[in-house]
Design a protein around this motif. Structure first.
Motif, PDB file in Angstrom:
ATOM      1  N   ALA A  96       4.500  12.729  -1.063  1.00 39.37           N
ATOM      2  CA  ALA A  96       5.315  11.592  -0.843  1.00 39.37           C
ATOM      3  C   ALA A  96       5.524  10.383  -1.814  1.00 39.37           C
ATOM      4  N   TRP A  97       4.243  10.328  -2.335  1.00 31.57           N
ATOM      5  CA  TRP A  97       4.159   9.162  -3.651  1.00 31.57           C
ATOM      6  C   TRP A  97       4.971   9.757  -4.740  1.00 31.57           C
ATOM      7  N   GLN A  98       5.023  11.009  -5.209  1.00 31.19           N
ATOM      8  CA  GLN A  98       5.898  11.764  -6.118  1.00 31.19           C
ATOM      9  C   GLN A  98       7.270  11.659  -5.837  1.00 31.19           C
ATOM     10  N   ALA A  99       7.469  11.727  -4.518  1.00 30.53           N
ATOM     11  CA  ALA A  99       8.906  11.601  -4.196  1.00 30.53           C
ATOM     12  C   ALA A  99       9.401  10.094  -4.405  1.00 30.53           C
TER      13      ALA A  99
ATOM     14  N   ARG B  95       7.436   2.073   3.229  1.00 31.58           N
ATOM     15  CA  ARG B  95       6.766   2.721   4.362  1.00 31.58           C
ATOM     16  C   ARG B  95       5.757   3.746   3.582  1.00 31.58           C
ATOM     17  N   THR B  96       6.093   4.341   2.388  1.00 26.07           N
ATOM     18  CA  THR B  96       5.167   5.346   1.841  1.00 26.07           C
ATOM     19  C   THR B  96       4.055   4.728   1.215  1.00 26.07           C
ATOM     20  N   ARG B  97       4.281   3.710   0.377  1.00 25.85           N
ATOM     21  CA  ARG B  97       3.367   2.809  -0.313  1.00 25.85           C
ATOM     22  C   ARG B  97       2.164   2.320   0.813  1.00 25.85           C
ATOM     23  N   ALA B  98       2.818   1.786   1.978  1.00 26.97           N
ATOM     24  CA  ALA B  98       1.933   1.510   2.963  1.00 26.97           C
ATOM     25  C   ALA B  98       1.133   2.648   3.364  1.00 26.97           C
ATOM     26  N   LEU B  99       1.905   3.784   4.102  1.00 22.72           N
ATOM     27  CA  LEU B  99       1.050   4.821   4.687  1.00 22.72           C
ATOM     28  C   LEU B  99       0.142   5.590   3.580  1.00 22.72           C
ATOM     29  N   ARG B 100       0.439   5.561   2.397  1.00 18.59           N
ATOM     30  CA  ARG B 100      -0.429   6.246   1.435  1.00 18.59           C
ATOM     31  C   ARG B 100      -1.941   6.037   1.774  1.00 18.59           C
ATOM     32  N   THR B 101      -2.057   4.719   1.961  1.00 20.60           N
ATOM     33  CA  THR B 101      -3.754   4.351   2.172  1.00 20.60           C
ATOM     34  C   THR B 101      -4.074   4.089   3.320  1.00 20.60           C
ATOM     35  N   ALA B 102      -3.083   4.248   4.581  1.00 18.07           N
ATOM     36  CA  ALA B 102      -3.556   3.736   5.703  1.00 18.07           C
ATOM     37  C   ALA B 102      -4.124   5.006   6.369  1.00 18.07           C
TER      38      ALA B 102
ATOM     39  N   GLN C 132       4.035  11.899   9.004  1.00 17.11           N
ATOM     40  CA  GLN C 132       4.892  10.799   8.601  1.00 17.11           C
ATOM     41  C   GLN C 132       5.075  10.588   7.137  1.00 17.11           C
ATOM     42  N   LEU C 133       4.117  11.019   6.515  1.00 12.18           N
ATOM     43  CA  LEU C 133       4.533  10.895   4.811  1.00 12.18           C
ATOM     44  C   LEU C 133       5.270  12.298   4.360  1.00 12.18           C
ATOM     45  N   LEU C 134       5.027  13.191   5.356  1.00  8.97           N
ATOM     46  CA  LEU C 134       5.824  14.337   5.133  1.00  8.97           C
ATOM     47  C   LEU C 134       7.138  14.120   5.111  1.00  8.97           C
ATOM     48  N   GLY C 135       7.664  13.649   6.505  1.00 12.62           N
ATOM     49  CA  GLY C 135       8.961  13.247   6.800  1.00 12.62           C
ATOM     50  C   GLY C 135       9.557  12.134   5.814  1.00 12.62           C
TER      51      GLY C 135
END
Length: 266
Positions: free
Chosen positions: A216-219, A244-251, A143-146
């Motif tokens: 994803a964080w860099q993106a 969504r990226t911020r949430a999934l980065r640590t999920a 998901q983060l990749l997408g």
């Protein structure tokens, strides 16, 4: 590792992309809820991230089928302290799978992800496979990749349309460098995700999560920098992807936790 998607997997990604781009969200219509192969799941979840589809998707489509139970949401403390809001809940503690009940509703940085704190109930199984948690990590990585891919596409379109000093800002060398760095990060993360889907080892799955979290964080950071503050407003489409990226980065385990798992495996 050399890895190429099969024609069927490429077609699956294309069909799912078209389906989601049309605004449809009933994934069962495409039979996505029957996908079990890890590589196929990565194909599916990359597109779900690419379109920022909300819901307890990781739990319902990847983790709970591996646990042998129906749709819902599941938590694996201490890695996943809370579950995403759903109709049914499960909790894994010390290798034991429990029915669970929500005791408190919690907010998330992503408004589309309402979290709940769970309390354990009746025991369902006492031999929970470690693979279930790793499938959660793997599909979160996809998901983060997408998400990263989508933010790069949005930012690229933005720099072509926005002008400054009489020319598109995408013509400026500094902007090109930022976007190139995002692309490199995503392209380096991609083979780690698909490689992890093939091996399903703790080390490879965690390495994929670290790489996609960083990429994803860099993106996200680059997208926000280029768009300016408007990109963070609720009215702008980019904000859904940023949050969504911020949430999934640590999920499903923070980057530091997964770095520790990689070091432990080495």
């Amino acid at each position: 590792m050399m890895f190429t998607l099969s024609e069927e997997q490429t077609d699956l990604a294309a069909v799912l992309h078209g389906f989601l781009a049309s605004g449809k969200r009933d994934l069962a219509e495409l039979g996505v809820d029957e996908v079990t192969d890890p590589v196929d799941l990565v194909v599916v979840f990359e597109e779900l991230g690419h379109h920022a589809v909300a819901g307890p998707l990781i739990e319902s489509l990847a983790v709970l089928p591996a646990l042998g139970v129906g749709p819902g949401s599941v938590a694996f403390p201490p890695h996943v302290p809370h579950a995403v809001k759903a109709d049914r809940y499960f909790l894994v503690e010390a290798g034991t799978l429990h029915e669970a009940s929500p005791v408190a509703e919690l907010s998330s940085v992503d408004p589309a992800r309402t979290l709940v704190e769970l309390t354990a109930g009746a025991v369902i199984a006492t031999d929970v496979p470690a693979r279930a948690f790793d499938l959660g990590v793997l599909t979160c990585s996809a998901q983060l990749l997408g998400l990263g891919r989508a933010m790069l596409e949005m930012t690229t379109a933005h720099v072509k349309a926005r002008t400054q000093f009489g020319q598109p800002i995408g013509q400026f060398q500094a902007v090109k460098h930022h976007l190139a760095n995002v692309l490199i990060g995503l392209e380096l993360a991609r083979p780690l995700v698909f490689g992890a889907a093939v091996t399903m080892t703790r080390r490879d799955v965690s390495a994929a999560k670290v790489a996609t979290s960083d990429a994803a964080w860099q993106a996200a950071r680059t997208a926000l920098q280029v768009h300016g503050a408007i990109g963070y407003t609720a009215e702008h489409e980019l904000s859904r992807f940023l949050l969504r990226t911020r949430a999934l980065r640590t999920a499903w385990g923070s980057p530091s936790m997964h770095r520790a798992r990689v070091l432990e495996a080495l």
